[in-house]
Design a protein around this motif. Structure first.
Motif, PDB file in Angstrom:
ATOM      1  N   VAL A  45       0.832  -1.209   0.000  1.00 45.40           N
ATOM      2  CA  VAL A  45       0.000   0.000   0.000  1.00 45.40           C
ATOM      3  C   VAL A  45       0.864   1.255   0.000  1.00 45.40           C
ATOM      4  O   VAL A  45       0.607   2.217  -0.728  1.00 45.40           O
ATOM      5  CB  VAL A  45      -0.945   0.005   1.223  1.00 45.40           C
ATOM      6  N   SER A  46       1.928   1.225   0.797  1.00 44.67           N
ATOM      7  CA  SER A  46       2.819   2.378   0.901  1.00 44.67           C
ATOM      8  C   SER A  46       3.530   2.652  -0.422  1.00 44.67           C
ATOM      9  O   SER A  46       3.579   3.798  -0.899  1.00 44.67           O
ATOM     10  CB  SER A  46       3.847   2.155   2.011  1.00 44.67           C
ATOM     11  N   VAL A  47       4.068   1.594  -1.038  1.00 41.55           N
ATOM     12  CA  VAL A  47       4.762   1.752  -2.319  1.00 41.55           C
ATOM     13  C   VAL A  47       3.796   2.213  -3.404  1.00 41.55           C
ATOM     14  O   VAL A  47       4.118   3.111  -4.199  1.00 41.55           O
ATOM     15  CB  VAL A  47       5.435   0.425  -2.736  1.00 41.55           C
ATOM     16  N   PHE A  48       2.622   1.595  -3.452  1.00 36.05           N
ATOM     17  CA  PHE A  48       1.633   1.962  -4.466  1.00 36.05           C
ATOM     18  C   PHE A  48       1.237   3.429  -4.331  1.00 36.05           C
ATOM     19  O   PHE A  48       1.170   4.168  -5.327  1.00 36.05           O
ATOM     20  CB  PHE A  48       0.395   1.067  -4.333  1.00 36.05           C
ATOM     21  N   THR A  49       0.978   3.862  -3.098  1.00 35.77           N
ATOM     22  CA  THR A  49       0.615   5.265  -2.856  1.00 35.77           C
ATOM     23  C   THR A  49       1.728   6.197  -3.311  1.00 35.77           C
ATOM     24  O   THR A  49       1.484   7.216  -3.971  1.00 35.77           O
ATOM     25  CB  THR A  49       0.326   5.495  -1.360  1.00 35.77           C
ATOM     26  N   GLY A  50       2.959   5.837  -2.959  1.00 33.07           N
ATOM     27  CA  GLY A  50       4.101   6.660  -3.338  1.00 33.07           C
ATOM     28  C   GLY A  50       4.290   6.739  -4.838  1.00 33.07           C
ATOM     29  O   GLY A  50       4.533   7.822  -5.396  1.00 33.07           O
ATOM     30  N   LEU A  51       4.166   5.603  -5.527  1.00 32.39           N
ATOM     31  CA  LEU A  51       4.347   5.574  -6.982  1.00 32.39           C
ATOM     32  C   LEU A  51       3.269   6.369  -7.704  1.00 32.39           C
ATOM     33  O   LEU A  51       3.546   7.076  -8.673  1.00 32.39           O
ATOM     34  CB  LEU A  51       4.354   4.131  -7.478  1.00 32.39           C
ATOM     35  N   VAL A  52       2.024   6.253  -7.241  1.00 29.91           N
ATOM     36  CA  VAL A  52       0.926   6.993  -7.867  1.00 29.91           C
ATOM     37  C   VAL A  52       1.153   8.497  -7.737  1.00 29.91           C
ATOM     38  O   VAL A  52       1.053   9.248  -8.707  1.00 29.91           O
ATOM     39  CB  VAL A  52      -0.427   6.602  -7.238  1.00 29.91           C
ATOM     40  N   LEU A  53       1.494   8.943  -6.525  1.00 25.86           N
ATOM     41  CA  LEU A  53       1.724  10.369  -6.284  1.00 25.86           C
ATOM     42  C   LEU A  53       2.923  10.878  -7.076  1.00 25.86           C
ATOM     43  O   LEU A  53       2.882  11.969  -7.650  1.00 25.86           O
ATOM     44  CB  LEU A  53       1.933  10.624  -4.787  1.00 25.86           C
ATOM     45  N   LYS A  54       3.966  10.061  -7.120  1.00 30.94           N
ATOM     46  CA  LYS A  54       5.174  10.487  -7.834  1.00 30.94           C
ATOM     47  C   LYS A  54       4.954  10.515  -9.344  1.00 30.94           C
ATOM     48  O   LYS A  54       5.399  11.442 -10.036  1.00 30.94           O
ATOM     49  CB  LYS A  54       6.332   9.546  -7.496  1.00 30.94           C
ATOM     50  N   THR A  55       4.281   9.507  -9.861  1.00 28.50           N
ATOM     51  CA  THR A  55       4.083   9.391 -11.312  1.00 28.50           C
ATOM     52  C   THR A  55       3.213  10.503 -11.855  1.00 28.50           C
ATOM     53  O   THR A  55       3.507  11.091 -12.905  1.00 28.50           O
ATOM     54  CB  THR A  55       3.458   8.024 -11.653  1.00 28.50           C
ATOM     55  N   PHE A  56       2.134  10.801 -11.154  1.00 23.74           N
ATOM     56  CA  PHE A  56       1.190  11.794 -11.654  1.00 23.74           C
ATOM     57  C   PHE A  56       1.517  13.213 -11.176  1.00 23.74           C
ATOM     58  O   PHE A  56       0.828  14.158 -11.546  1.00 23.74           O
ATOM     59  CB  PHE A  56      -0.239  11.418 -11.246  1.00 23.74           C
ATOM     60  N   GLY A  57       2.552  13.327 -10.367  1.00 22.36           N
ATOM     61  CA  GLY A  57       2.959  14.635  -9.897  1.00 22.36           C
ATOM     62  C   GLY A  57       4.003  15.262 -10.808  1.00 22.36           C
ATOM     63  O   GLY A  57       4.632  14.591 -11.627  1.00 22.36           O
ATOM     64  N   GLN A  58       4.187  16.538 -10.649  1.00 22.98           N
ATOM     65  CA  GLN A  58       5.151  17.274 -11.452  1.00 22.98           C
ATOM     66  C   GLN A  58       6.535  17.194 -10.825  1.00 22.98           C
ATOM     67  O   GLN A  58       6.704  17.472  -9.637  1.00 22.98           O
ATOM     68  CB  GLN A  58       4.701  18.743 -11.544  1.00 22.98           C
ATOM     69  N   LYS A  59       7.532  16.784 -11.598  1.00 27.73           N
ATOM     70  CA  LYS A  59       8.873  16.570 -11.056  1.00 27.73           C
ATOM     71  C   LYS A  59       9.580  17.873 -10.709  1.00 27.73           C
ATOM     72  O   LYS A  59      10.362  17.925  -9.759  1.00 27.73           O
ATOM     73  CB  LYS A  59       9.721  15.774 -12.052  1.00 27.73           C
ATOM     74  N   GLU A  60       9.356  18.899 -11.466  1.00 23.63           N
ATOM     75  CA  GLU A  60      10.029  20.176 -11.240  1.00 23.63           C
ATOM     76  C   GLU A  60       9.024  21.208 -10.746  1.00 23.63           C
ATOM     77  O   GLU A  60       7.884  21.250 -11.197  1.00 23.63           O
ATOM     78  CB  GLU A  60      10.701  20.672 -12.527  1.00 23.63           C
ATOM     79  N   GLY A  61       9.473  22.048  -9.837  1.00 21.42           N
ATOM     80  CA  GLY A  61       8.596  23.086  -9.318  1.00 21.42           C
ATOM     81  C   GLY A  61       9.273  23.889  -8.235  1.00 21.42           C
ATOM     82  O   GLY A  61      10.397  23.593  -7.826  1.00 21.42           O
ATOM     83  N   ARG A  62       8.592  24.894  -7.771  1.00 24.13           N
ATOM     84  CA  ARG A  62       9.129  25.759  -6.721  1.00 24.13           C
ATOM     85  C   ARG A  62       8.497  25.417  -5.387  1.00 24.13           C
ATOM     86  O   ARG A  62       7.274  25.373  -5.268  1.00 24.13           O
ATOM     87  CB  ARG A  62       8.861  27.220  -7.070  1.00 24.13           C
TER      88      ARG A  62
END
Length: 483
Positions: A45-62
């Motif tokens: 559950v922890s890995v899945f949550t992390g991967l979903v947030l990371k994949t659909f999130g923006q890598k660069e930002g302020r």
């Protein structure tokens, strides 16, 4: 607000967090405990949550101020919700809400538990309880800053999680700052483990109690806490390291570079030790005079309980709920005060108490001499009026939340004193209190609504109110330049 960037950061944090949850999973596998399946599912559950947030999130930002607040609040919420899974899935607690309570209590280093018989728990679950303490002690975000060095704007995360009254920073680079703090924290933990093993504690208990001590948490592997061992050597070592954990870790780093006298000359640390000494003498005298406890034993019991409560650790070597009223009043005051700024302890903090007294005295003098310029000084430096205002607001909010949460808890059917005790020990991240939440009981008698109130109190106390309260302001969520 860059929500996509926030999601990516949270995803990276959750993936790193999974690695630490893997430690009790390995222990469960080694000892062939059924809890291994609970930890395995929690890891997924922890890995899945992390991967979903990371994949659909923006890598660069302020990483601005607002993003920092949201990441810190989101990280603490996610780690608690996922950290509750091993408790609920393994049957250590009857409901998922109980698991959330236990996880929040662990990460916030409160030490309040809903588990009545901890000695019946698998080793992996016991280790997870203590590990949540240790991770939350120095700060989840502070640790992840070390592991995620390329995080831009990390200073906003650091300030949101460590918002104490001190502005001291041990190093100009925030990652170096976080790394040094964790090195000192880790070093003290290792030393305590070794010393506890030397005086007779088995290695597993030594690891768990050291994790809880340095985090000023209080979870024990024994139902009767430290009283189980009845060992002067164990108590003395834990007392020493509780005092260390209740001190300013930034100050320890300065002492590492400049010498031990840096600690001795620190005003806050002097008052911190003075409060411990005076409180110990008052309680020891009361135990000797009112209860007939032999002099040496009264001093031993008083010192351990005073240090445990003052540092908001929550270990118990005696049932202080049966002590005379004057002892309880002293301990109650210590629950509010807490440890030093920059420590792993909770409470209002010694430096804030000192500055509140100095500010009050200055205002009394200003009433007599309205035209006089009266500055408040602390550690030979003039204190910024903005900081004094912030401390005054913090104190007001702390007491207001205490009163409101006590009212809500009393509405569930608890006696007023029991309700106030439960709130102050969770808001101050202390652990055991008086009455139904005393040192020989647990929080299992609190109903679901009461648990929710206390969970919020623990999070507010650990993040020192502002980090969470700022999120309820509508203005916070409006788009605005300059954040």
């Amino acid at each position: 607000m860059n929500y996509s960037f926030v999601a990516n950061i949270l995803g990276r944090l959750m993936i790193a967090y999974t690695g630490f949850m893997g430690i009790p999973f390995v222990v469960a596998v080694i000892y062939q405990e059924e809890s291994m399946f609970s930890f395995a599912l929690s890891l997924i559950v922890s890995v899945f949550t992390g991967l979903v947030l990371k994949t659909f999130g923006q890598k660069e930002g302020r990483m601005g101020v607002r993003e920092g607040f949201v990441v810190v609040a989101g990280a603490w919420l996610l780690t608690a919700l996922i950290g509750a899974l091993p408790y609920a899935l393994s049957g250590a607690v009857p409901t998922y809400l109980d698991g959330v309570f236990e996880a929040v209590s662990g990460f916030t280093t409160t030490g309040a538990s809903v588990i009545d018989a901890v000695e019946s728990l698998p080793k992996s679950v016991l280790l997870w309880r203590s590990l949540t303490h240790w991770l939350g002690g120095m700060g989840i975000i502070v640790l992840f800053i070390v592991f995620l060095p390329n995080m831009t704007g990390a200073v906003h995360l650091f300030n949101a999680e460590v918002p104490g009254p001190t502005s001291e920073r041990v190093l100009p680079r925030i990652r170096d700052n976080a790394l040094k703090l964790w090195q000192i924290y880790f070093g003290f933990t290792v030393v305590q483990i070794i010393l506890l093993i030397i005086v007779g504690m088995n290695w597993f208990d030594a690891v768990n109690h050291s994790f809880a001590t340095m985090a000023t948490g209080g979870f024990s592997t024994k139902n009767t806490s430290i009283a189980y061992y009845d060992n002067v050597g164990i108590e003395l070592i834990i007392i020493i390291f509780m005092i260390i954990a209740g001190g300013n870790f930034g100050l320890y780093f300065q002492a590492w570079r400049s010498g031990f006298m840096k600690i001795i000359k620190d005003l806050e640390f002097q008052f911190y030790l003075l409060i411990i000494a005076v409180s110990t003498l008052i309680i020891a005298f009361s135990l000797w005079r009112s209860m007939g406890v032999e002099g040496g034993n009264s001093l031993r019991q008083a010192l351990f309980q005073v240090v445990s409560i003052m540092t908001t650790t929550g270990f118990a070597s005696a049932d202080f709920d049966k002590w005379p009223a004057v002892c309880k009043i002293v301990l109650l005051c210590l629950m509010f005060i807490g440890g030093s700024a920059g420590s792993t302890a909770g409470g209002i903090k010694v430096s804030r108490i000192i500055l509140l007294f100095k500010h009050s005295w200055a205002e009394l003098r200003r009433a007599i001499h309205p035209k006089a310029v009266i500055n408040v000084r602390f550690a030979k430096r003039t204190v910024d009026p903005v900081m004094l205002n912030t401390i005054s607001v913090f104190f007001f909010l702390f007491l207001s939340i205490f009163a409101f949460a006590s009212f809500l808890l009393a509405a569930t059917g608890l006696e007023p004193l029991d309700a106030m005790s439960a709130v102050v020990v969770t808001l101050g991240n202390v652990g055991p209190g008086f009455g139904v939440v005393g040192p020989t009981t647990t929080f299992s008698s609190i109903n679901a609504f009461g648990e929710c109130v206390l969970i919020i109190c623990m999070l507010l106390g650990r993040l020192e109110l502002f980090t969470l309260l700022v999120l309820v302001q509508p203005e916070f969520w409006r788009s605005r330049k300059g954040w």
